[in-house]
Enzyme design. Structure first.
Site, PDB file in Angstrom:
ATOM      1  N   LYS A   1       2.184 -12.378   6.079  1.00  0.00           N
ATOM      2  CA  LYS A   1       2.823 -11.117   6.481  1.00  0.00           C
ATOM      3  C   LYS A   1       2.505 -10.715   7.923  1.00  0.00           C
ATOM      4  O   LYS A   1       3.295 -10.064   8.589  1.00  0.00           O
ATOM      5  CB  LYS A   1       2.430  -9.989   5.528  1.00  0.00           C
ATOM      6  CG  LYS A   1       3.114 -10.100   4.169  1.00  0.00           C
ATOM      7  CD  LYS A   1       2.639  -9.012   3.220  1.00  0.00           C
ATOM      8  CE  LYS A   1       3.004  -9.273   1.792  1.00  0.00           C
ATOM      9  NZ  LYS A   1       4.210  -8.607   1.332  1.00  0.00           N
TER      10      LYS A   1
ATOM     11  N   VAL B   1      -0.811  -3.735  -7.795  1.00  0.00           N
ATOM     12  CA  VAL B   1       0.373  -4.314  -7.145  1.00  0.00           C
ATOM     13  C   VAL B   1       0.790  -5.623  -7.819  1.00  0.00           C
ATOM     14  O   VAL B   1       1.906  -6.093  -7.647  1.00  0.00           O
ATOM     15  CB  VAL B   1       0.176  -4.555  -5.613  1.00  0.00           C
ATOM     16  CG1 VAL B   1      -0.043  -3.250  -4.892  1.00  0.00           C
ATOM     17  CG2 VAL B   1      -0.951  -5.519  -5.345  1.00  0.00           C
TER      18      VAL B   1
END
Length: 271
Positions: free
Chosen positions: A72, A216
């Site tokens: 990311k 998550v």
């Protein structure tokens, strides 16, 4: 007259590991539903392959890429422009071409926000406690600030990683690993739980009731972290909705279409 058949567009999710990703399942379902001439695959990547992959976007061989751990942040140097959210979080999960530029966007922020709103859990003036400092954590912090939390605490086994996040968001407070402060919502942003045997190893027995435990991770459906929350009689939620909504926002950026989120979509991801 001969009609030239539109070339099939290619989309990818990159990560390492990548086997557990359900992105292809979801995106291909929506692609089919909307009669789009495209295919979405997953690719396990190494650091030295990023540059060529971005080149494939420039040369229109690939139309869009989703980015997961650990890339990311690593993809950023290869991009031309970042959205505001991607810039502030230094985290990119969606890549595409626009006006001859390779753009990096971050739909994790909106994904988390939509998921929490769907739960009807009001975060304004609340305290959030985040475990972990990797991948998706900056996006969650950004979303929490947008939703008006009053305090964000963060704890990570390696404290230097937490310090790095504090450089991005100087109003967060770092808590030593193992300490359990007062909180209204606790978020597991670590990858501990991907394996069913994983234990976070923190003692939550004294946190009290009416807290929201949020993980998550969406695969497995219920991590040990969430099982603990259940045993303690607290609210708990996995990352499935966040996953669906971040995918929806990527899909929208790429195809200019908003896919449906219904029971069928949800069932698709029951693992």
């Amino acid at each position: 007259r001969i009609f030239k058949r539109n070339k099939m567009k290619k989309y990818l999710v990159i990560g390492n590991p990548i086997d557990h990703s359900l992105s292809p399942k979801l995106h291909n379902f929506w692609i089919k539903q909307n009669n789009i001439n495209a295919i979405y695959n997953k690719k396990k990547l190494n650091d030295d392959e990023i540059k060529n992959l971005i080149l494939d976007i420039r040369e229109n061989k690939i139309s869009g890429i989703n980015v997961t751990v650990p890339f990311k942040n690593k993809v950023i140097p290869f991009l031309d422009e970042l959205s505001l959210g991607a810039k502030q979080t230094q985290s990119v999960n969606t890549i595409f071409m626009k006006d001859n530029k390779v753009i990096g966007d971050n739909t994790d922020i909106g994904g988390f926000e939509s998921a929490i709103k769907k739960l009807d859990f009001d975060l304004s003036k609340k305290t959030a406690f985040i475990l972990g400092a990797g991948g998706v954590v900056p996006s969650i912090i950004y979303a929490l600030l947008k939703m008006g939390v009053s305090k964000i605490l963060i704890s990570n086994r390696t404290e230097t990683k937490a310090e790095n996040i504090k450089k991005l968001f100087n109003n967060i407070q770092i808590v030593s690993w193992g300490e359990i402060p007062e909180f209204d919502i606790i978020i597991n942003g670590t990858s501990v739980g991907l394996d069913n045997n994983d234990q976070i190893g923190l003692d939550f027995s004294k946190v009290g009731k009416n807290k929201l435990f949020y993980d998550v991770i969406y695969n497995p459906n219920q991590t040990n972290f969430l099982k603990t929350a259940k045993q303690l009689g607290n609210k708990f939620e996995n990352g499935k909705l966040m996953f669906i909504f971040q995918a929806l926002l990527s899909f929208k950026l790429w195809h200019n279409l908003e896919p449906e989120v219904n029971d069928k979509t949800m069932k698709l991801l029951d693992v």
